[in-house]
Design an enzyme around this catalytic site. Structure first.
Site, PDB file in Angstrom:
ATOM      1  CD  GLU A   1      25.497 -28.205  10.020  1.00 19.84           C
ATOM      2  OE1 GLU A   1      25.252 -29.297   9.472  1.00 19.84           O
ATOM      3  OE2 GLU A   1      25.595 -28.323  11.441  1.00 19.84           O
TER       4      GLU A   1
ATOM      5  CD  GLU B   1      28.206 -33.010  11.254  1.00 22.59           C
ATOM      6  OE1 GLU B   1      27.920 -33.245  12.360  1.00 22.59           O
ATOM      7  OE2 GLU B   1      28.601 -31.597  11.406  1.00 22.59           O
TER       8      GLU B   1
HETATM    9  C1  GAL Z   1      26.358 -30.289  13.298  1.00 25.44           C
HETATM   10  C2  GAL Z   1      25.324 -31.030  12.814  1.00 25.44           C
HETATM   11  C3  GAL Z   1      23.961 -30.442  13.115  1.00 25.44           C
HETATM   12  C4  GAL Z   1      23.733 -29.871  14.458  1.00 25.44           C
HETATM   13  C5  GAL Z   1      24.917 -28.984  14.580  1.00 25.44           C
HETATM   14  C6  GAL Z   1      25.151 -28.100  16.003  1.00 25.44           C
HETATM   15  O1  GAL Z   1      27.503 -30.879  13.524  1.00 25.44           O
HETATM   16  O2  GAL Z   1      25.246 -31.294  11.412  1.00 25.44           O
HETATM   17  O3  GAL Z   1      22.935 -31.251  12.788  1.00 25.44           O
HETATM   18  O4  GAL Z   1      23.909 -30.923  15.223  1.00 25.44           O
HETATM   19  O5  GAL Z   1      26.398 -29.505  14.412  1.00 25.44           O
HETATM   20  O6  GAL Z   1      26.194 -27.512  16.104  1.00 25.44           O
END
Ligand code: GAL
Length: 818
Positions: A506, A430
């Site tokens: 993710e 991100e």
């Molecule tokens: C994502 C990020 C992670 C964490 C997560 C929490 O956007 O890549 O590091 O912050 O959100 O939902």
């Protein structure tokens, strides 16, 4: 303090016939881990690099070490007045527990004596750090050897010219800036430090690459390339099985510049996979004019990875989707100081849940974690950065990007490339550089560095600005486009991107607190409660994230999705969304397991789907709801069976069958209208022929009466590092678990184990992990014991007011047990 003595054995170079293998050959290479005999001081003075400075009052520590984990927790540490752009915030607010509310900021010095007993004229000495948090500056005898800023990076220095015969002072200065992280980064020399001595003619450090370009049932080709230092003219190779049987031998003097290469063949190879993580060993011996001058040994796996638009991801010719979890680097109550037993416990729990992959979010993993993934059979996305050139946090990696990114990526790949578990690299997570054409160029530049160092693995970036990367071409140039959340954009991204597949790099980010259930049971985004906990009905997420079903549906229905990496396997220190602004709240709610490593309900939802070997039949919530009599108290069952019937005190509440057409009934069985009455909840599962095949029951517990202690491992190795995790549960007279008991307990440890830490998984608790007291959180906590370096038995005694004292015995044995 044990004084570290470094012995140089003057090695007469043994003459070996170039075609023989000789196990007893002493290669002139020696590698020592610098674990003991360190002194540590939190503070700063340039004189600390000098031998003349008196450090007798400094703290004696052993490495790995995290200087901040003993706290105390306090919101004043790294208090951030920020708007978190990634979370869609526009107005700055106070973020108290964002980096864990622990004292990681500031300067710390480590010093250690290294005694050199023989001349180094024929030798080369390397000092290697597997990770130091952060901005390391390394000195020997007051002279600066070098520096390396990124706290997660691997690096080494040639220190030969700085050393003298006799005593030498190694000093390491670390410095952590405030606002340098989005989670608890920890502080200190938290991974191993290696002192490596070789002859001047030697294999280059991290310079040997083993690949398996051709694989069939009958034969595998093993390609080995080594970069050399000095004047080596031949290398001999021996490949052995895990049992030590030699399966291939060869020699090469085919040199191009300073590299030497060979191909070896292994007949009837045993392939590496998560289901069968078979490892081979290769021993390489280097010769100079017939004299053996160096020897190294590496483990590797024979396996083939492929990513195609037609078939998605294939391992050894078999299509599969990643059943992955993201893991942060901290080990809960142990902080960031690496420990093999702690890492193994996490990975084994994920494996038992049915996961076959991990993503090392958002940085270079520990070497030990990669070794364990090789051994246990977990595929890995090894990640590098959370920030490139554009900042996410004020003092993040963007300060170093221009000067260090290429070096850090090269070191990552060179250090890890022989691990068969790694199936993909990640160049970032991100990164705000997703916007604009410069970012696209940067992405390409980084991806090319990965490719140059390792043409065998693809590169991904976890992208959250999906619309922007569709526009800019950022997503199109990546080997593997990784999407973080944004399930509503998967279809569009798949159509726009040229690759023909997408990865859920993710997913989910569902939030829950173990053992906490809130009513009414509804889906929520960013729901907050006055106790700063989230509900374990698993219906709560953040504005950008979603519940597990939304990913399951894409994974199951779209062949072009390569798999998912759930955020996260375990809770971690820092980033307490949705309670970023509330105090006290200092660790995450995203974990499938809590910070103590106790599974939350979600563990069983993933297990019911991923672990196809074992039965899963899990009921939630608990059944101690005094005061809710007659009120609607939904019951969910997470199971691999399609149909089940629920009984409350013997009265059927009806059968439920998973319904593929319904988002919420496709993966869970739900009884939404159950009225609470104390007693027994029973679930009976049916197979697809309507036969009752399994049942499970939970009961309303009576008053807390005694404690149940269960050790994950009751035999440890006497190495001073091994760990046993003892789960302590409060139970009633009949042994029923008391799910609402929050009782202060105290711990005493005797014998061959030491008390290490305790954790109850409550993100709002300010009790310190290293103190021998803690309250249970919803009936449970976990005490960690560490073996001493002598065999014997250790005893943990747990006391709580009004409860019978409980004991458990742990054996400590000489031989390795891990
Ligand atoms: C994502 C990020 C992670 C964490 C997560 C929490 O956007 O890549 O590091 O912050 O959100 O939902």
């Amino acid at each position: 303090m044990k004084k570290f003595i470094y012995l140089f054995i003057f090695l007469p170079i043994i003459v070996l016939s170039q075609n023989t293998s000789d196990d007893t050959f002493n290669s002139g290479r020696q590698e020592v881990l610098l674990k003991e005999g360190w002194k540590f001081f939190k503070g700063d003075h340039y004189n600390f690099s000098q031998g003349s400075y008196d450090d007798k009052d400094w703290e004696s520590v052993s490495i790995p070490h995290d200087w901040a984990i003993k706290g105390p927790f306090d919101k004043k540490y790294d208090l951030q007045q920020v708007a978190i752009f990634q979370d869609g915030e526009k107005v700055p607010t106070e973020k108290s527990g964002r980096t864990g509310a622990l004292p990681y900021i500031g300067t710390g010095w480590y010093r250690k004596n290294i005694t050199i007993e023989n001349s180094l004229s024929e030798k080369k000495v390397l000092l290697q750090f597997d990770g130091a948090m952060s901005e390391a500056q390394v000195y020997i005898n007051g002279q600066k050897v070098g520096e390396h800023p990124y706290g997660y990076a691997y690096f080494f220095f040639d220190i030969t010219k700085f050393l003298k015969e006799g005593d030498n002072l190694l000093a390491v200065r670390l410095h952590n800036q405030p606002k340098s992280s989005r989670w608890y980064p920890g502080a200190g020399i938290y991974r191993n430090v290696h002192l490596i001595t070789t002859n001047k003619d030697a294999f280059q450090q991290w310079g040997t690459t083993i690949t398996t370009p051709f694989i069939s049932q009958k034969k595998a080709e093993v390609d080995v390339t080594s970069e050399l230092e000095g004047d080596i003219d031949q290398v001999n190779y021996i490949i052995s099985t895990a049992d030590g049987e030699i399966v291939s031998e060869g020699a090469s003097s085919l040199k191009f510049g300073n590299t030497i290469n060979t191909q070896l063949s292994v007949e009837n190879p045993q392939l590496w996979s998560p289901e069968s993580p078979y490892l081979y060993t290769i021993k390489l011996t280097a010769f100079r004019q017939g004299q053996a001058v160096d020897q190294i040994e590496k483990t590797f796996g024979i396996r083939e990875i492929k990513y195609t638009a037609e078939r998605g991801f294939e391992l050894n010719g078999q299509q599969r989707k990643f059943k992955g979890v993201c893991l942060h680097h901290d080990l809960g109550p142990l902080g960031i100081a690496i420990n093999r037993a702690a890492l193994k416990r996490q990975l084994v729990m994920m494996k038992n849940m049915g996961a076959d992959a991990i993503r090392t979010a958002h940085n270079m993993p520990s070497i030990e974690q990669m070794e364990l993934c090789d051994e246990l059979g977990l595929m890995v996305i090894a990640e590098s950065f959370d920030e490139w050139k554009k900042p996410k946090v004020k003092n993040g990696y963007h300060r170093f990007f221009d000067d260090w990114a290429a070096i850090d990526v090269k070191n990552l790949v060179r250090r890890l490339k022989n691990h068969p578990s790694i199936v993909m690299w990640s160049a970032g997570n991100e990164v705000p550089d997703q916007y604009g054409s410069e970012g696209v160029k940067r992405a390409l530049w980084l991806q090319n560095i990965f490719h140059e160092e390792d043409p065998t693995r693809p590169v991904t970036v976890g992208m959250d600005q999906v619309k922007a990367v569709m526009e800019s071409g950022f997503g199109a140039i990546l080997d593997i486009p990784g999407l973080n959340y944004r399930t509503h954009l998967y279809q569009e991204a798949y159509e726009k991107f040229p690759q023909g597949y997408l990865l859920g790099s993710e997913t989910a980010s569902t939030v829950s607190s173990r053992g906490v259930y809130k009513f009414p049971v509804k889906e929520y985004k960013k729901k907050k409660y006055s106790d700063f906990q989230s509900s374990s009905y698993d219906y709560e997420a953040c504005p950008w994230s979603n519940i597990p079903e939304d990913d399951f549906i894409l994974q199951d229905d779209q062949p072009w999705v390569l798999g998912e990496f759930v955020w996260t396997g375990f809770d971690y220190l820092g980033e307490p969304s949705p309670y970023n602004e509330e105090w006290p709240s200092r660790s995450s709610y995203f974990g499938i397991c809590d910070l103590a490593g106790i599974p939350k309900d979600r563990y069983y939802l993933y297990k019911s789907r991923w672990n196809t070997e074992e039965e899963t039949l899990h009921i939630l919530p608990h059944w101690n709801w005094e005061g809710r009599e007659g009120e609607t108290t939904p019951v969910f069952v997470y199971t691999n069976y399609n149909t089940a019937e629920l009984f409350i005190n013997g009265v059927s509440q009806g059968k439920r069958t998973k319904d593929v057409t319904s988002r919420l009934d496709r993966y869970r069985l739900r009884w939404m209208d159950v009225k609470y009455e104390a007693g027994t909840v029973k679930v009976v599962a049916y197979d697809d022929n309507g036969q009752a095949v399994a049942e499970k029951e939970i009961k309303t517990a009576g008053q807390p009466h005694h404690l149940k202690l269960e050790a994950d491992r009751s035999i440890l190795s006497a190495d001073g590092e091994d760990l046993s995790y003892v789960t302590v549960s409060v139970v009633d007279k009949e042994g029923n678990f008391c799910p609402t008991a929050n009782i202060p307990l105290s711990f005493k440890v005797k014998g061959a184990t030491d008390y290490k830490v305790v954790c109850n998984g409550d993100a709002t608790s300010l009790e310190m992990f290293h103190e021998p007291t803690m309250k249970t959180f919803n009936g449970k906590l976990v005490v960690t014991l560490q073996s001493q370096d002598i065999a014997g038995k250790g005893i943990l005694e747990v006391k709580g007011k009004g409860l019978k004292t409980a004991q458990i015995e742990i054996k400590v044995k000489e031989q390795p047990t891990l």
